[in-house]
Design an enzyme around this catalytic site. Structure first.
Site, PDB file in Angstrom:
ATOM      1  N   HIS A 152       0.812  -1.217   0.000  1.00  0.00           N
ATOM      2  CA  HIS A 152       0.000   0.000   0.000  1.00  0.00           C
ATOM      3  C   HIS A 152       0.846   1.268   0.000  1.00  0.00           C
ATOM      4  O   HIS A 152       0.406   2.317  -0.479  1.00  0.00           O
ATOM      5  CB  HIS A 152      -0.941   0.002   1.207  1.00  0.00           C
ATOM      6  N   ASP A 384     -10.727  -4.930 -19.058  1.00  0.00           N
ATOM      7  CA  ASP A 384     -11.045  -5.861 -20.145  1.00  0.00           C
ATOM      8  C   ASP A 384      -9.742  -6.262 -20.828  1.00  0.00           C
ATOM      9  O   ASP A 384      -9.098  -5.461 -21.501  1.00  0.00           O
ATOM     10  CB  ASP A 384     -11.999  -5.181 -21.134  1.00  0.00           C
TER      11      ASP A 384
END
Length: 438
Positions: A152, A384
């Site tokens: 993170h 995608d």
């Protein structure tokens, strides 16, 4: 249903010499990086068959990560012994795996039973640990799950959504046309001269003697139960109508969840409850930071209400409390935080104690409070790889009581999914009222 996941290959992928952009530089962590969780955050997505090949996914990953040199680097120490990024193009770790069932069967049953086998088990304490790691798990039907683990301190959720989209684009199209994100961390943290912090950041974003995070208790891990709630578009529209004034999907759903969780916890009316709300500071800073900045640029707002007021107030009142708290994270507050980081840097380099983030650790019990993060700006349809958007976002285990994540639903009909962790004693009460607007 027992699912066996077997790791078949482990590879470290390095950017090519021609595309590598790290240059071996050592880059300091910003004060925003130091305020974030010092650990790896998993994310897991699923695609139905047909899915792109592992070779195509790996080639796209190499092309994309070359434009994100922090992900291909490692943590190191600077001349003062402070943690920094070493942009050495050492690469990212990719695991390849197989699962002995069809993806549809796995999704139809309890995916949480094997979710922890679907992403790499990164360890921040290991020397030379890759900052970004991915696991490509192929199911018997040809379905695919991509699980990642990213530290993170290198990036917030906004940044990772930019990276995931770039990776998908690199698989789908010619990688030569990929755009590069804004990666100059120094340009996002320019202190005043002299630095003049105006707020007590040592006790807000970091663990000082008066820090709010010191008061939280610990809950046995088997008492922390994960659950998911789906809010359809129709429910959200009705909620917004009740608010009346213009409000975001996030604001109205947070107001609703805050009220319902507080009711389920059966708190004393005189108690106070607050929510730690992650706020993207890119557009709030002056001058604004580009939205494609790759790094951490999050601070927190703390809407707070007395339990009796929260439960008796209308939705417009609760949304207003949230909005007012978020508005306090303005350009002056952000500049104060940057100035604080600069002032503390000198203290620490002179031998002072390193800053410790207030980010919660596993087992923390936030009750009567909550912490919330939003992925609602992450357009999953952009993820995608050439065969369509993901069919599911699979939430890894949330080991902190009172943490919530709002995610756009992968359901064809839209809506929002809320993933959260509650004390087992409060789960049933919450389920009974989670859709009530009374």
């Amino acid at each position: 249903m027992a699912v066996t996941v077997e790791i078949t290959q482990s590879t470290v992928l390095e950017p090519s010499r021609e595309s590598a952009r790290g240059g071996g530089k050592k880059v300091p962590l910003t004060v925003f990086d130091r305020a974030s969780t010092d650990g790896y955050i998993p994310a897991v997505f699923a695609w139905n068959a047909p899915a792109p090949t592992n070779d195509a996914l790996k080639a796209g990953l190499v092309a994309a990560v070359a434009r994100f040199p922090h992900l291909a680097g490692r943590f190191a120490a600077d001349d003062h012994g402070r943690k920094c990024f070493h942009l050495n193009d050492a690469g990212v770790l990719v695991l390849e795996a197989t699962a002995d069932t069809d993806l549809a069967d796995a999704l139809a049953h309890d995916v949480s039973a094997h979710i922890n086998e679907l992403y790499p088990k990164a360890e921040k304490e290991r020397a030379n640990e890759p900052i970004f790691q991915a696991q490509l798990t192929r199911y018997a039907c040809g379905g695919l799950v991509i699980g990642t683990a990213c530290h993170h301190q290198v990036a917030d959720g906004q940044s990772m959504s930019v990276f995931y989209t770039a990776w998908a684009s690199a698989v789908r199209t010619d990688s030569a046309v990929l755009t590069s994100p804004f990666v100059d961390r120094s340009a996002t943290v320019v202190p005043r001269s002299p630095p003049t912090p105006a707020y007590d950041h040592r006790n807000i974003e970091f663990k000082g003697e008066l820090s709010w995070s010191h008061s939280y208790g610990v809950l046995l891990m088997d008492r922390i139960k994960n659950l998911a709630v789906h809010f359809p578009d129709e429910f959200i529209a009705d909620l917004k109508a009740r608010v009346g004034t213009r409000c975001s999907t996030f604001q109205c759903l947070l107001a609703h969840a805050w009220k319902k969780i507080t009711a389920a916890r059966d708190l004393a009316p005189d108690d106070f409850t607050q929510v730690r709300v992650a706020v993207n500071c890119r557009g709030r800073a002056k001058p604004p930071v580009p939205m494609d900045f790759f790094g951490n640029m999050v601070l927190w707002a703390f809407p707070r209400m007395q339990v009796r007021d929260l439960l008796s107030s209308s939705y417009p009142v609760v949304v207003s409390a949230i909005r007012d708290a978020v508005a306090l994270v303005d350009d002056e507050y952000i500049q104060s935080f940057i100035d604080f980081g600069e002032a503390e840097r000198g203290v620490i380099e002179d031998g002072g104690e390193e800053l410790a983030s207030t980010a919660a650790t596993p087992g923390t019990m936030f009750c009567p409070d909550l912490e919330v993060d939003s992925w609602l700006g992450f357009r999953f349809h952009d993820l995608d790889f050439g065969c369509g958007p993901p069919c599911a976002f699979l939430p890894p285990d949330l080991p902190i009581e009172g943490i919530m994540i709002f995610v756009p639903s992968c359901d064809a009909k839209g809506g929002v999914d809320l993933f959260m962790a509650l004390d087992d004693e409060h789960v049933q009460a919450f389920k009974q009222i989670c859709y009530s607007m009374e």
